[in-house]
Design a protein around this motif. Structure first.
Motif, PDB file in Angstrom:
ATOM      1  N   PHE A  20      -0.073  10.237   6.034  1.00 32.67           N
ATOM      2  CA  PHE A  20      -1.283  11.061   5.962  1.00 32.67           C
ATOM      3  C   PHE A  20      -2.195  10.768   7.140  1.00 32.67           C
ATOM      4  O   PHE A  20      -2.243   9.632   7.658  1.00 32.67           O
ATOM      5  N   SER A  21      -2.925  11.788   7.527  1.00 28.20           N
ATOM      6  CA  SER A  21      -3.924  11.613   8.586  1.00 28.20           C
ATOM      7  C   SER A  21      -5.169  10.971   7.995  1.00 28.20           C
ATOM      8  O   SER A  21      -5.341  10.867   6.774  1.00 28.20           O
ATOM      9  N   ASP A  22      -6.065  10.549   8.893  1.00 30.52           N
ATOM     10  CA  ASP A  22      -7.320   9.945   8.423  1.00 30.52           C
ATOM     11  C   ASP A  22      -8.118  10.925   7.582  1.00 30.52           C
ATOM     12  O   ASP A  22      -8.749  10.531   6.585  1.00 30.52           O
ATOM     13  N   ASP A  23      -8.148  12.183   7.969  1.00 34.68           N
ATOM     14  CA  ASP A  23      -8.902  13.189   7.204  1.00 34.68           C
ATOM     15  C   ASP A  23      -8.311  13.367   5.808  1.00 34.68           C
ATOM     16  O   ASP A  23      -9.053  13.502   4.821  1.00 34.68           O
ATOM     17  N   GLN A  24      -6.982  13.357   5.726  1.00 34.08           N
ATOM     18  CA  GLN A  24      -6.346  13.500   4.415  1.00 34.08           C
ATOM     19  C   GLN A  24      -6.626  12.290   3.529  1.00 34.08           C
ATOM     20  O   GLN A  24      -6.906  12.428   2.335  1.00 34.08           O
ATOM     21  N   ARG A  25      -6.545  11.097   4.120  1.00 38.19           N
ATOM     22  CA  ARG A  25      -6.849   9.895   3.348  1.00 38.19           C
ATOM     23  C   ARG A  25      -8.310   9.895   2.900  1.00 38.19           C
ATOM     24  O   ARG A  25      -8.625   9.491   1.776  1.00 38.19           O
ATOM     25  N   GLN A  26      -9.206  10.348   3.782  1.00 38.19           N
ATOM     26  CA  GLN A  26     -10.611  10.422   3.428  1.00 38.19           C
ATOM     27  C   GLN A  26     -10.837  11.349   2.237  1.00 38.19           C
ATOM     28  O   GLN A  26     -11.574  11.027   1.298  1.00 38.19           O
ATOM     29  N   LEU A  27     -10.168  12.517   2.255  1.00 35.93           N
ATOM     30  CA  LEU A  27     -10.304  13.473   1.157  1.00 35.93           C
ATOM     31  C   LEU A  27      -9.790  12.893  -0.155  1.00 35.93           C
ATOM     32  O   LEU A  27     -10.425  13.046  -1.218  1.00 35.93           O
ATOM     33  N   MET A  28      -8.657  12.209  -0.109  1.00 35.04           N
ATOM     34  CA  MET A  28      -8.111  11.617  -1.323  1.00 35.04           C
ATOM     35  C   MET A  28      -9.033  10.546  -1.887  1.00 35.04           C
ATOM     36  O   MET A  28      -9.269  10.465  -3.100  1.00 35.04           O
TER      37      MET A  28
ATOM     38  N   VAL B  72      -7.249   9.658 -10.490  1.00 32.45           N
ATOM     39  CA  VAL B  72      -7.351   8.357  -9.819  1.00 32.45           C
ATOM     40  C   VAL B  72      -5.969   7.748  -9.636  1.00 32.45           C
ATOM     41  O   VAL B  72      -5.609   7.286  -8.534  1.00 32.45           O
ATOM     42  N   LYS B  73      -5.163   7.738 -10.698  1.00 35.12           N
ATOM     43  CA  LYS B  73      -3.836   7.133 -10.626  1.00 35.12           C
ATOM     44  C   LYS B  73      -2.942   7.891  -9.641  1.00 35.12           C
ATOM     45  O   LYS B  73      -2.213   7.286  -8.838  1.00 35.12           O
ATOM     46  N   GLY B  74      -3.009   9.234  -9.701  1.00 34.60           N
ATOM     47  CA  GLY B  74      -2.150  10.032  -8.830  1.00 34.60           C
ATOM     48  C   GLY B  74      -2.441   9.822  -7.354  1.00 34.60           C
ATOM     49  O   GLY B  74      -1.527   9.604  -6.544  1.00 34.60           O
ATOM     50  N   PHE B  75      -3.718   9.875  -6.978  1.00 36.54           N
ATOM     51  CA  PHE B  75      -4.068   9.729  -5.568  1.00 36.54           C
ATOM     52  C   PHE B  75      -3.854   8.305  -5.065  1.00 36.54           C
ATOM     53  O   PHE B  75      -3.395   8.102  -3.935  1.00 36.54           O
ATOM     54  N   THR B  76      -4.178   7.304  -5.887  1.00 41.10           N
ATOM     55  CA  THR B  76      -3.964   5.920  -5.420  1.00 41.10           C
ATOM     56  C   THR B  76      -2.474   5.628  -5.264  1.00 41.10           C
ATOM     57  O   THR B  76      -2.065   4.967  -4.293  1.00 41.10           O
ATOM     58  N   ALA B  77      -1.653   6.111  -6.197  1.00 42.87           N
ATOM     59  CA  ALA B  77      -0.212   5.901  -6.070  1.00 42.87           C
ATOM     60  C   ALA B  77       0.342   6.608  -4.835  1.00 42.87           C
ATOM     61  O   ALA B  77       1.190   6.063  -4.111  1.00 42.87           O
ATOM     62  N   THR B  78      -0.158   7.813  -4.577  1.00 44.94           N
ATOM     63  CA  THR B  78       0.295   8.550  -3.398  1.00 44.94           C
ATOM     64  C   THR B  78      -0.083   7.828  -2.114  1.00 44.94           C
ATOM     65  O   THR B  78       0.722   7.698  -1.178  1.00 44.94           O
ATOM     66  N   LEU B  79      -1.307   7.329  -2.059  1.00 44.18           N
ATOM     67  CA  LEU B  79      -1.757   6.613  -0.857  1.00 44.18           C
ATOM     68  C   LEU B  79      -0.977   5.320  -0.665  1.00 44.18           C
ATOM     69  O   LEU B  79      -0.606   4.965   0.465  1.00 44.18           O
ATOM     70  N   LEU B  80      -0.751   4.593  -1.743  1.00 41.91           N
ATOM     71  CA  LEU B  80      -0.032   3.328  -1.612  1.00 41.91           C
ATOM     72  C   LEU B  80       1.404   3.531  -1.147  1.00 41.91           C
ATOM     73  O   LEU B  80       1.944   2.725  -0.371  1.00 41.91           O
TER      74      LEU B  80
END
Length: 344
Positions: free
Chosen positions: A153-161, A139-147
């Motif tokens: 990232f593309s929409d599909d990549q964000r959706q997967l995360m 959870v921490k890794g993906f949220t930090a990466t997205l923020l």
């Protein structure tokens, strides 16, 4: 009067002046001195016990002084000169309240059992911490990466995360729920909201939800015209999910899920899960449902089967482990048809 030499704990008796006049065999072994070497010594010399700071137990507890109403010294940890830890308690014998101590009875026992319990608690804390940390790291890794890199990232990549974060959050929620349910079972506060339930239909719906989340597809074999039983639907879902996942994780996969009339009881419905594994040895079948029991190296907190048994017991049902008719193991639960007294 019981012979103190038969007691498993060490016992040392001293008179009103603190002079030792009786030492049992266990105390002699613990102190590495023969009884005749201890008898006649002052209790402080016969028991040269200190805390980790070097303070004498006799000087700290002052059994012959202090409050004149004391009749007992609470158990506490003290060490011999060679570093062995003992748990020491004492009884202060008085002829009447506020009278001087006429006799001092000191009891010593090894601290090994407590050390094992402490290690078990430490292992439990480590296990729970590991189980919590694993999804929390995701959870921490993906949220930090997205923020920090949202636009990269593309929409599909964000959706997967986000789907991964959602899945890890579900794991955390379930682990916390299991811990709370285990605590409720321990304290006898497990709440139930029973209602008439068709276990065959309920099992199919539960396994459809399991398949949607994990991709595990399991067929349900059910007899016709089964009676409805009084069961809490949410708690029954816990039973089904835990037994199926346990068979999948530890039993090399689910062979069959069967809902049928019980063979051992005249009413109610039985739910059974068969697996492809090597079977479960009889000597560990009873231990499977104890709290935090785990087998093998496939992870988990060891709470799933404990909660299953707690739920089944709360419904007035029974749980059984046996060999499957096609090999492997079978774990079956039985729920009575009528509302048991524990639910009224």
């Amino acid at each position: 009067m019981i012979d103190v030499d038969l007691l498993p704990d060490g016992v040392v008796l001293a008179d009103a002046e603190g002079t030792v006049f009786r030492v049992n065999a266990a105390a002699s072994r613990m102190l590495h001195r023969r009884p005749e070497e201890l008898i006649g010594l002052h209790i402080s010399d016969a028991l040269p016990l200190d805390d980790l700071a070097g303070n004498s137990w006799f000087d700290c507890l002052r059994p012959y002084a202090g409050l004149s109403t004391r009749t007992r010294l609470s158990e506490s940890s003290w060490h011999t000169q060679d570093g062995v830890e003992y748990l020491v308690t004492a009884t202060l014998v008085r002829d009447a309240p506020r009278q001087p101590v006429r006799q001092l009875v000191v009891s010593l026992r090894t601290a090994k059992a407590r050390a094992r319990r402490d290690r078990a608690r430490s292992d439990l804390v480590a296990t729970v911490a590991h189980e919590l940390r694993s999804p929390l790291t995701g959870v921490k890794g993906f949220t930090a990466t997205l923020l920090n890199n949202w636009d990269r990232f593309s929409d599909d990549q964000r959706q997967l995360m986000l789907e991964t974060v959602d899945s890890d959050a579900d794991r955390l929620s379930r682990l916390i729920t299991d811990l709370l349910d285990a605590a409720r079972i321990d304290s006898g506060r497990l709440t139930l909201r029973p209602q008439p339930l068709d276990l065959a239909d309920a099992t199919r719906r539960i396994l459809e939800n399991v398949a949607a989340g994990s991709g595990l597809k399991v067929e349900v074999t059910a007899e016709e015209d089964l009676p409805k039983v009084w069961v809490d639907p949410d708690r029954f879902a816990q039973v089904v999910t835990n037994l199926v996942e346990n068979a999948q994780r530890h039993g090399l996969g689910v062979r069959d899920v069967v809902v049928r009339r019980p063979t051992r009881f005249s009413n109610g419905v039985a739910f059974e899960v068969f697996d492809f594994g090597p079977g479960i040895p009889e000597e560990i079948r009873a231990r499977m449902f104890t709290r935090f029991w785990r087998s093998g190296d496939r992870g988990g907190t060891g709470l799933g089967l404990y909660i299953v048994k707690g739920v089944v017991d709360a419904h007035g049902g029974e749980i059984e482990v046996c060999d499957g008719d096609k090999g492997g193991a079978c774990v079956g639960v039985w729920f009575p048809e009528n509302v048991p007294d524990v639910l009224r």
